[in-house]
Design a protein around this motif. Structure first.
Motif, PDB file in Angstrom:
ATOM      1  N   GLY A 117       0.848  -1.190   0.000  1.00 62.32           N
ATOM      2  CA  GLY A 117       0.000   0.000   0.000  1.00 62.32           C
ATOM      3  C   GLY A 117       0.880   1.236   0.000  1.00 62.32           C
ATOM      4  O   GLY A 117       1.632   1.464   0.955  1.00 62.32           O
TER       5      GLY A 117
ATOM      6  N   LEU B 173      -1.522  -5.244   3.402  1.00 61.24           N
ATOM      7  CA  LEU B 173      -2.949  -4.943   3.536  1.00 61.24           C
ATOM      8  C   LEU B 173      -3.747  -6.000   2.790  1.00 61.24           C
ATOM      9  O   LEU B 173      -3.393  -6.401   1.680  1.00 61.24           O
ATOM     10  CB  LEU B 173      -3.232  -3.534   3.000  1.00 61.24           C
ATOM     11  N   THR B 174      -4.815  -6.435   3.432  1.00 56.99           N
ATOM     12  CA  THR B 174      -5.538  -7.601   2.926  1.00 56.99           C
ATOM     13  C   THR B 174      -6.784  -7.238   2.127  1.00 56.99           C
ATOM     14  O   THR B 174      -7.503  -8.131   1.694  1.00 56.99           O
ATOM     15  CB  THR B 174      -5.923  -8.505   4.112  1.00 56.99           C
ATOM     16  N   ALA B 175      -7.027  -5.928   1.927  1.00 59.11           N
ATOM     17  CA  ALA B 175      -8.198  -5.545   1.127  1.00 59.11           C
ATOM     18  C   ALA B 175      -8.009  -5.985  -0.321  1.00 59.11           C
ATOM     19  O   ALA B 175      -8.975  -6.175  -1.040  1.00 59.11           O
ATOM     20  CB  ALA B 175      -8.423  -4.037   1.198  1.00 59.11           C
ATOM     21  N   VAL B 176      -6.766  -6.139  -0.757  1.00 64.72           N
ATOM     22  CA  VAL B 176      -6.511  -6.587  -2.122  1.00 64.72           C
ATOM     23  C   VAL B 176      -6.356  -8.105  -2.155  1.00 64.72           C
ATOM     24  O   VAL B 176      -6.134  -8.736  -1.130  1.00 64.72           O
ATOM     25  CB  VAL B 176      -5.216  -5.944  -2.675  1.00 64.72           C
ATOM     26  N   THR B 177      -6.487  -8.682  -3.313  1.00 63.51           N
ATOM     27  CA  THR B 177      -6.235 -10.119  -3.427  1.00 63.51           C
ATOM     28  C   THR B 177      -4.717 -10.316  -3.429  1.00 63.51           C
ATOM     29  O   THR B 177      -3.955  -9.374  -3.555  1.00 63.51           O
ATOM     30  CB  THR B 177      -6.810 -10.670  -4.752  1.00 63.51           C
ATOM     31  N   GLY B 178      -4.273 -11.536  -3.285  1.00 64.58           N
ATOM     32  CA  GLY B 178      -2.833 -11.805  -3.366  1.00 64.58           C
ATOM     33  C   GLY B 178      -2.186 -11.980  -2.010  1.00 64.58           C
ATOM     34  O   GLY B 178      -1.125 -12.583  -1.906  1.00 64.58           O
ATOM     35  N   ILE B 179      -2.801 -11.430  -0.961  1.00 67.39           N
ATOM     36  CA  ILE B 179      -2.252 -11.580   0.387  1.00 67.39           C
ATOM     37  C   ILE B 179      -3.108 -12.599   1.145  1.00 67.39           C
ATOM     38  O   ILE B 179      -4.325 -12.447   1.233  1.00 67.39           O
ATOM     39  CB  ILE B 179      -2.271 -10.238   1.158  1.00 67.39           C
TER      40      ILE B 179
ATOM     41  N   THR C 122      -0.889  -4.768   9.321  1.00 71.09           N
ATOM     42  CA  THR C 122      -1.895  -5.257   8.385  1.00 71.09           C
ATOM     43  C   THR C 122      -3.226  -4.608   8.719  1.00 71.09           C
ATOM     44  O   THR C 122      -3.344  -3.894   9.713  1.00 71.09           O
ATOM     45  CB  THR C 122      -1.984  -6.793   8.410  1.00 71.09           C
ATOM     46  N   GLY C 123      -4.227  -4.827   7.878  1.00 73.32           N
ATOM     47  CA  GLY C 123      -5.522  -4.188   8.066  1.00 73.32           C
ATOM     48  C   GLY C 123      -6.290  -4.795   9.224  1.00 73.32           C
ATOM     49  O   GLY C 123      -5.898  -5.808   9.799  1.00 73.32           O
ATOM     50  N   GLN C 124      -7.393  -4.148   9.549  1.00 76.31           N
ATOM     51  CA  GLN C 124      -8.225  -4.641  10.641  1.00 76.31           C
ATOM     52  C   GLN C 124      -9.502  -5.286  10.124  1.00 76.31           C
ATOM     53  O   GLN C 124     -10.431  -5.520  10.875  1.00 76.31           O
ATOM     54  CB  GLN C 124      -8.557  -3.502  11.598  1.00 76.31           C
ATOM     55  N   ASP C 125      -9.541  -5.545   8.830  1.00 75.45           N
ATOM     56  CA  ASP C 125     -10.659  -6.316   8.301  1.00 75.45           C
ATOM     57  C   ASP C 125     -10.461  -7.773   8.722  1.00 75.45           C
ATOM     58  O   ASP C 125      -9.450  -8.123   9.328  1.00 75.45           O
ATOM     59  CB  ASP C 125     -10.724  -6.191   6.774  1.00 75.45           C
TER      60      ASP C 125
END
Lengths: 477, 477
Positions: free
Chosen positions: B335, B411-417, B440-443
């Motif tokens: 990101g 960040l996990t909002a995208v694919t690939g992680i 990392t994100g909090q999602d």
């Protein structure tokens, strides 16, 4: 036609209503599959709360996701308020040429422009858009999420990037990664979003244009902005100042040091500029600045919940410069150590903690047990109860001229503190209009108290220091 | 008898095993009801994992919670390792007199001593305990929670103050409120506690005594300490230094400014002292200091998960002074904006971000798309995948001398992680022994990745800046 469009653009500066509130949207590079960006965007658009015209463009399919598709831009009859371009970067200029005379706004999602060393391509895109009278957002951006209307141009589905609920806080961000962090942060404290704009490389539309739109957007009550660079400093100052005179604007300026500036350049292809200048300009015009991401979220929470209450007391404030309305705070706590930590942060923030006025103190001594610490912090100890907080605040109500703001610490590990405290605090705050922040525990009871408090307009924070820092923003409004 | 006890105490300094690991416990002021403090403590003790002798003392009941009760201390036959006193402050001296010759340690729970202006009563309590050869914890404290044995003297039931899982991190705190915040913070990141000591007014036992005990406590691998005041500076330095040479000790010193110092005094009745002196002493001896509560939790998480890996590389470090082992870091992100924020914090922390070595860069250019930002931060953009991180770290593995620490942003909002990234990062970290932190994100996907990473020994943080600050602690180990 071209001339007319240009004229119109000149007359109204940039009219961004086609971008934030379009009646017709074309998706160039729409897809049948949600595994592709063009499919995600189309699906998001089909979720819109009100009917608008949608024109998917894809030469391979006559229909996409149940609606008519168009083999090319040329096939679209009628006006296009917003054209979303999801095609490889080199195709963008010719697409914009084809859109000339048809589209008033274009959103270029693709990356591969100035941020990737292709400044020439970005210039060409901008030239083509300008020539065609097309207002351009991006390139290298996700565009717009308007929570009120449901307009959603994002290339990430809600399953991967959950959208916050609709509400009064707008987001203006140069970074998509920070956008996802902002969304998560807002969801965590149940903040609601009005309009979100991720404007990427800002070849044409930049933060200043969006500020101008938000200034008169009725649904927006407060604005959070993540910025890496500003192109036109003079215009930025003018628009930021105008916006922040109407509603709180809190800015996190990233790219402060050399490493950050280099990173910002490779991120959006814009120079970050000297941070010190930026900082002093914001301070001069009373625009809120956050020092890091957490401060941005905490400040936004505080400002979005309390600015309306604070507004009335500031009716006569200097329009050119927000001056601090005082720095005398009371720390009212039921945990000794938490009160000490809050006091340390008060010292760092330059707040004063005056003693309890003697007349009030006399009354407190009559009704409270001797082991209560009746200084500032006022320490109710683990024996403190909801009604103690209420009693103290009411008693001080007469001597309110002694305190400009209130830091309430109510830890729920002890008995005596209930979620009903939220309503009591809110009543006091509404009556007095003084800024108030809460720190409570993260246990189940604490989370419930925090939720209730936020609903009632008292922002609640996970640590004593964060509550104090958030109060700092409120005191400078 | 008295003489013998005194002699024993002198010989072994203070033997705190009776306090932290007693075989027999008396509860003076035990109650039948969990609505009373004496009932909560008795109930907590009955939850102990191994059988020890428990003597509830209450003149009104022959039995309490199913076990024999004693009308007075005099009625107890046999040795008492630990006497917990939950009676009003003025009764304490006579209770301690009655315990003389029977008890080796006493825990005075009640408040109403120096912190409430009753310094004389506290002196009397201390004199009586010393005369009786009784080691005293408190007054005004909750005492001990030993997660390994289950010993629990707290006046709050687990429903109100959930205890963290058993683990390797000890807590030493002057404040009960901060203890509850620490417990919540540990639970949030699944940190495990060994021994917790809340020592309140510290009339007798203080942080130095507890440090000495923890130094040789096999179950304790790292120590978190919240301090407001130190009585014997020389002894504190000696013990803190000795402890921190064996395991990481991170201290949050509260009561830094005038307001905080006044609050600290009314909280525990001890003077907080000049903060600047304290700060420079900690720095001189390489003892970790946290600047606020969040930094304490984040630093503790980083140190407790990684100090063992770091230890081996520091075998030969100067025993008197921990010197920084380098400040050159790599920020590896998917990101852009998050990478810029991390870089800004790196600048604030005084870290360097060297360029990628040319030989590695050449290889990266061959395999990665041109829009990846191959600087520092290394920006994989939203297209980045688990294997990209792995590839970069492996490739740099040969040029490890270029970087002292790693800040991974995924960040996990995208694919690939995916959560599998955690294991890949941990493998690299284990192989190289270099400190590494994750943001990392909090999602939902982000929380899962964070959990997996923490399990694998990579501490994960909610914001880029917090990750960088936590790395700061690791780099100074």
């Amino acid at each position: 036609m071209l001339k007319a469009l240009k004229k119109k653009q000149k007359r109204k500066e940039k009219d961004l209503s086609g971008l934030f509130n379009p009646e017709s949207v074309a998706v160039i590079g729409a897809s049948h599959s949600e595994l592709k960006l063009g499919g995600v965007v189309l699906k998001n658009l089909l979720r819109l709360k009100r009917r608008i015209r949608i024109f998917p463009v894809n030469p391979k399919f006559p229909r996409l996701m149940g609606i008519k598709a168009y083999p090319s831009v040329e096939g679209i009859k009628g006006k296009i308020d917003l054209a979303i371009i999801i095609r490889p970067a080199p195709e963008t200029p010719s697409i914009l040429e084809a859109l000339t005379g048809k589209a008033s706004c274009a959103l270029v999602v693709s990356a591969g422009f100035a941020e990737a060393g292709q400044a020439g391509l970005q210039d060409e895109v901008l030239r083509t858009a300008r020539k065609g009278g097309i207002i351009l957002m991006g390139p290298n951006c996700m565009g717009v999420y308007n929570a009120t209307t449901g307009l959603d141009t994002f290339i990430l589905p809600p399953e991967r990037l959950p959208r916050p609920r609709a509400g009064g806080t707008a987001i203006v961000t140069q970074s998509g990664a920070v956008l996802s962090l902002l969304f998560e942060g807002m969801a965590k404290t149940d903040m609601g979003v009005s309009i979100t704009a991720h404007y990427g490389n800002a070849a044409d539309i930049d933060e200043s244009d969006i500020y101008e739109y938000l200034e008169n957007d009725a649904g927006t009550e407060a604005v959070i902005c993540y910025l890496e660079s500003v192109r036109d400093g003079r215009r930025f100052i003018k628009r930021a100042k105008a916006l922040s005179e109407k509603k709180p604007l809190i800015i996190l300026k990233a790219g402060k040091g050399a490493a950050g500036q280099a990173a910002a350049f490779s991120h959006t292809g814009r120079l970050a500029g000297a941070y010190e200048v930026f900082h002093s300009v914001l301070a001069q015009y009373g625009i809120f600045e956050a020092c890091d991401f957490e401060d941005l979220m905490d400040g936004a929470l505080a400002l979005s919940t309390q600015w309306k209450d604070l507004k009335h007391k500031n009716k006569n404030r200097n329009k050119n410069k927000k001056t601090s309305k005082g720095n005398r705070v009371l720390v009212l706590t039921n945990g000794g150590g938490a009160g000490v930590l809050a006091s340390d942060e008060c010292t760092r923030q330059g707040f004063e903690q005056p003693e309890i006025p003697p007349a009030n103190l006399e009354n407190f001594r009559k009704i409270f047990p001797p082991f209560y610490g009746m200084g500032n912090p006022f320490d109710l100890t683990a024996q403190g109860s909801d009604r103690d907080y209420l009693y103290i605040l009411r008693e001080l109500g007469d001597g309110l001229s002694f305190f400009d703001g209130f830091i309430i610490i109510a830890l729920t590990a002890v008995t005596g503190i209930t979620p009903a405290l939220a309503g009591m605090l809110a009543d006091f705050k509404k009556r007095t209009g003084r800024p108030m922040v809460l720190h409570t525990g993260q246990d189940e009871a604490g989370r419930e108290l925090g939720r209730e408090a936020r609903k009632a307009g008292i922002p609640s924070f996970d640590t004593p220091e964060r509550a104090v820092r958030a109060l700092g923003h409120l005191l400078s409004w």
